[in-house]
Design a protein around this motif. Structure first.
Motif, PDB file in Angstrom:
ATOM      1  N   ALA A 177       1.166   9.397 -10.201  1.00 12.55           N
ATOM      2  CA  ALA A 177      -0.135   9.169  -9.571  1.00 12.55           C
ATOM      3  C   ALA A 177      -0.552   7.719  -9.816  1.00 12.55           C
ATOM      4  O   ALA A 177      -0.435   7.215 -10.937  1.00 12.55           O
ATOM      5  CB  ALA A 177      -1.183  10.117 -10.145  1.00 12.55           C
ATOM      6  N   PRO A 178      -1.047   7.011  -8.782  1.00 13.63           N
ATOM      7  CA  PRO A 178      -1.449   5.615  -8.958  1.00 13.63           C
ATOM      8  C   PRO A 178      -2.741   5.502  -9.757  1.00 13.63           C
ATOM      9  O   PRO A 178      -3.628   6.357  -9.652  1.00 13.63           O
ATOM     10  CB  PRO A 178      -1.641   5.115  -7.529  1.00 13.63           C
ATOM     11  N   THR A 179      -2.840   4.452 -10.556  1.00 11.24           N
ATOM     12  CA  THR A 179      -4.081   4.159 -11.262  1.00 11.24           C
ATOM     13  C   THR A 179      -5.051   3.478 -10.305  1.00 11.24           C
ATOM     14  O   THR A 179      -4.699   3.125  -9.170  1.00 11.24           O
ATOM     15  CB  THR A 179      -3.819   3.243 -12.463  1.00 11.24           C
ATOM     16  N   LEU A 180      -6.278   3.245 -10.774  1.00  3.64           N
ATOM     17  CA  LEU A 180      -7.260   2.527  -9.965  1.00  3.64           C
ATOM     18  C   LEU A 180      -6.736   1.141  -9.599  1.00  3.64           C
ATOM     19  O   LEU A 180      -6.862   0.696  -8.449  1.00  3.64           O
ATOM     20  CB  LEU A 180      -8.576   2.403 -10.739  1.00  3.64           C
ATOM     21  N   ARG A 181      -6.119   0.440 -10.555  1.00  2.00           N
ATOM     22  CA  ARG A 181      -5.581  -0.892 -10.269  1.00  2.00           C
ATOM     23  C   ARG A 181      -4.492  -0.825  -9.201  1.00  2.00           C
ATOM     24  O   ARG A 181      -4.428  -1.672  -8.305  1.00  2.00           O
ATOM     25  CB  ARG A 181      -5.020  -1.513 -11.558  1.00  2.00           C
ATOM     26  N   ALA A 182      -3.626   0.180  -9.263  1.00  2.00           N
ATOM     27  CA  ALA A 182      -2.561   0.327  -8.268  1.00  2.00           C
ATOM     28  C   ALA A 182      -3.142   0.539  -6.877  1.00  2.00           C
ATOM     29  O   ALA A 182      -2.660  -0.034  -5.894  1.00  2.00           O
ATOM     30  CB  ALA A 182      -1.632   1.475  -8.640  1.00  2.00           C
ATOM     31  N   ASN A 183      -4.194   1.350  -6.784  1.00  2.00           N
ATOM     32  CA  ASN A 183      -4.831   1.573  -5.480  1.00  2.00           C
ATOM     33  C   ASN A 183      -5.494   0.309  -4.947  1.00  2.00           C
ATOM     34  O   ASN A 183      -5.568   0.098  -3.737  1.00  2.00           O
ATOM     35  CB  ASN A 183      -5.853   2.707  -5.585  1.00  2.00           C
ATOM     36  N   GLN A 184      -5.989  -0.532  -5.867  1.00  2.00           N
ATOM     37  CA  GLN A 184      -6.579  -1.798  -5.439  1.00  2.00           C
ATOM     38  C   GLN A 184      -5.498  -2.772  -4.963  1.00  2.00           C
ATOM     39  O   GLN A 184      -5.713  -3.547  -4.018  1.00  2.00           O
ATOM     40  CB  GLN A 184      -7.362  -2.420  -6.602  1.00  2.00           C
ATOM     41  N   LEU A 185      -4.338  -2.737  -5.601  1.00  3.73           N
ATOM     42  CA  LEU A 185      -3.253  -3.644  -5.242  1.00  3.73           C
ATOM     43  C   LEU A 185      -2.535  -3.234  -3.963  1.00  3.73           C
ATOM     44  O   LEU A 185      -2.018  -4.090  -3.232  1.00  3.73           O
ATOM     45  CB  LEU A 185      -2.232  -3.699  -6.390  1.00  3.73           C
ATOM     46  N   LYS A 186      -2.494  -1.931  -3.680  1.00  2.00           N
ATOM     47  CA  LYS A 186      -1.663  -1.419  -2.585  1.00  2.00           C
ATOM     48  C   LYS A 186      -1.933  -2.109  -1.246  1.00  2.00           C
ATOM     49  O   LYS A 186      -0.983  -2.560  -0.578  1.00  2.00           O
ATOM     50  CB  LYS A 186      -1.866   0.090  -2.459  1.00  2.00           C
ATOM     51  N   PRO A 187      -3.172  -2.202  -0.760  1.00  5.71           N
ATOM     52  CA  PRO A 187      -3.356  -2.833   0.557  1.00  5.71           C
ATOM     53  C   PRO A 187      -2.945  -4.292   0.586  1.00  5.71           C
ATOM     54  O   PRO A 187      -2.454  -4.786   1.606  1.00  5.71           O
ATOM     55  CB  PRO A 187      -4.857  -2.647   0.834  1.00  5.71           C
ATOM     56  N   VAL A 188      -3.145  -4.995  -0.527  1.00  5.08           N
ATOM     57  CA  VAL A 188      -2.776  -6.412  -0.576  1.00  5.08           C
ATOM     58  C   VAL A 188      -1.262  -6.569  -0.519  1.00  5.08           C
ATOM     59  O   VAL A 188      -0.721  -7.371   0.249  1.00  5.08           O
ATOM     60  CB  VAL A 188      -3.340  -7.062  -1.857  1.00  5.08           C
ATOM     61  N   ILE A 189      -0.557  -5.772  -1.332  1.00  2.65           N
ATOM     62  CA  ILE A 189       0.903  -5.859  -1.375  1.00  2.65           C
ATOM     63  C   ILE A 189       1.514  -5.395  -0.053  1.00  2.65           C
ATOM     64  O   ILE A 189       2.418  -6.038   0.493  1.00  2.65           O
ATOM     65  CB  ILE A 189       1.446  -5.036  -2.563  1.00  2.65           C
ATOM     66  N   SER A 190       1.005  -4.299   0.499  1.00  3.52           N
ATOM     67  CA  SER A 190       1.555  -3.798   1.760  1.00  3.52           C
ATOM     68  C   SER A 190       1.323  -4.768   2.905  1.00  3.52           C
ATOM     69  O   SER A 190       2.182  -4.946   3.782  1.00  3.52           O
ATOM     70  CB  SER A 190       0.955  -2.425   2.100  1.00  3.52           C
ATOM     71  N   GLU A 191       0.168  -5.422   2.908  1.00  2.06           N
ATOM     72  CA  GLU A 191      -0.101  -6.403   3.962  1.00  2.06           C
ATOM     73  C   GLU A 191       0.897  -7.553   3.885  1.00  2.06           C
ATOM     74  O   GLU A 191       1.416  -8.020   4.906  1.00  2.06           O
ATOM     75  CB  GLU A 191      -1.526  -6.929   3.857  1.00  2.06           C
ATOM     76  N   ALA A 192       1.169  -8.008   2.649  1.00  2.43           N
ATOM     77  CA  ALA A 192       2.129  -9.102   2.482  1.00  2.43           C
ATOM     78  C   ALA A 192       3.521  -8.686   2.960  1.00  2.43           C
ATOM     79  O   ALA A 192       4.208  -9.435   3.666  1.00  2.43           O
ATOM     80  CB  ALA A 192       2.177  -9.531   1.019  1.00  2.43           C
ATOM     81  N   LEU A 193       3.948  -7.476   2.602  1.00  2.00           N
ATOM     82  CA  LEU A 193       5.260  -6.998   3.022  1.00  2.00           C
ATOM     83  C   LEU A 193       5.303  -6.762   4.531  1.00  2.00           C
ATOM     84  O   LEU A 193       6.321  -7.011   5.178  1.00  2.00           O
ATOM     85  CB  LEU A 193       5.613  -5.714   2.267  1.00  2.00           C
TER      86      LEU A 193
END
Length: 309
Positions: A64-80
């Motif tokens: 399960a993702p942590t709060l930080r992981a959920n915050q990072l996900k859109p930024v990382i996915s957008e870059a990829l």
């Protein structure tokens, strides 16, 4: 967290992060990326060091993702995604989903009736994608989607939770499934009196009561259940050669009859129709792979001959 610049970062770790967030499983992330599970575990250790956070914590049903992981996900996915777009400019007509999997929850009546067509529709839109059919039903589907055990689900409702989205695929009815050898020659239907007199095979997760019992009780009637199963796929083996009948969703009755030689009869008891819905986590609704699978599911359920779907 250690101070880093991008020159010190292995950008493949971002793909590992995205796969772990999407799949909620190290083994599925490894399958998606075509690497070993130990490589995923090593990548997660490095990601945790980079971001100074656990990022994903183990639960009884995966990661399960942590709060930080959920915050990072859109930024990382957008870059990829920007990187993928640049590659698509070179090969715009060849999407490659090899290694990616999508878990589709559904009960085995839907799997029996629609599974083969779903495989074909999904393969057409997302070649090399692996679809994993997993058993679920309306009472447990919301929790399974929210804890990421499922990516998408087809059930008769159960998506009222505010973090879920849904699409109505249609509605269904109930019909009787019976061995034609137990009918008199030329018999094409069954009366309510005969319906009550015959023994019944009940398909139920609980094993004690079904919608047929509720419909009969409303008329002051009851039936004799000789056996109960939690799997529609068992019905041919339980009904063949017996006098018993089963009252089940019409799509499953038609599909089973087509393959086994059992006969479908109209149900003499008036039973309510039920909704057939597709549900998913609202947070994941822009995932391009899940969008493709959702398109395939909608196409399957709008096929002009649902019983053959």
């Amino acid at each position: 967290m250690n101070q880093m610049n991008i020159a010190q970062v292995d950008l493949n770790l971002l793909k590992t992060f995205e796969a772990l967030h999407d799949e909620s499983s190290a083994s599925r992330a490894a399958l998606r990326l075509g690497v070993t599970q130990s490589a995923i575990s090593a990548g997660l250790r490095r990601l945790r060091e980079m971001y100074g956070d656990q990022l994903f914590v183990r639960t009884g049903r995966g990661l399960a993702p942590t709060l930080r992981a959920n915050q990072l996900k859109p930024v990382i996915s957008e870059a990829l995604d920007r990187c993928r777009q640049s590659l698509a400019m070179t090969h715009p007509t060849h999407p490659n989903y090899q290694g990616r999997s999508v878990v589709l929850g559904l009960s085995d009546d839907f799997e029996i009736a629609h599974g083969r067509r779903l495989m074909a529709e999904i393969a057409q839109r997302a070649p090399k994608l692996r679809v994993i059919f997993r058993q679920t039903h309306s009472q447990i589907v919301a929790a399974a989607l929210l804890d990421r055990t499922l990516d998408l689900a087809i059930t008769a409702g159960g998506f009222a939770e505010r973090r879920l989205s849904r699409h109505v695929l249609g509605d269904g009815d109930y019909r009787c499934l019976i061995d034609p050898q137990s009918l008199t020659p030329g018999q094409h239907g069954i009366t309510l009196e005969e319906f009550v007199t015959r023994e019944h095979v009940l398909v139920s997760s609980g094993g004690f009561i079904g919608i047929t019992d509720e419909g009969l009780a409303a008329q002051g009637l009851s039936r004799q259940v000789c056996a109960s199963t939690s799997h529609f796929a068992a019905l041919p083996y339980l009904l063949k050669g017996s006098q018993a009948l089963a009252t089940i969703p019409g799509h499953a009755a038609e599909a089973i009859a087509q393959m086994t030689g059992l006969r479908v009869l109209p149900c003499p008891l008036a039973l309510p129709r039920y909704p057939v819905e597709l549900g998913w986590r609202t947070q994941s609704q822009l995932d391009p792979v899940l969008l493709k699978v959702r398109e395939a599911i909608v196409a399957c359920f709008t096929w002009p001959q649902p019983s053959a779907c």
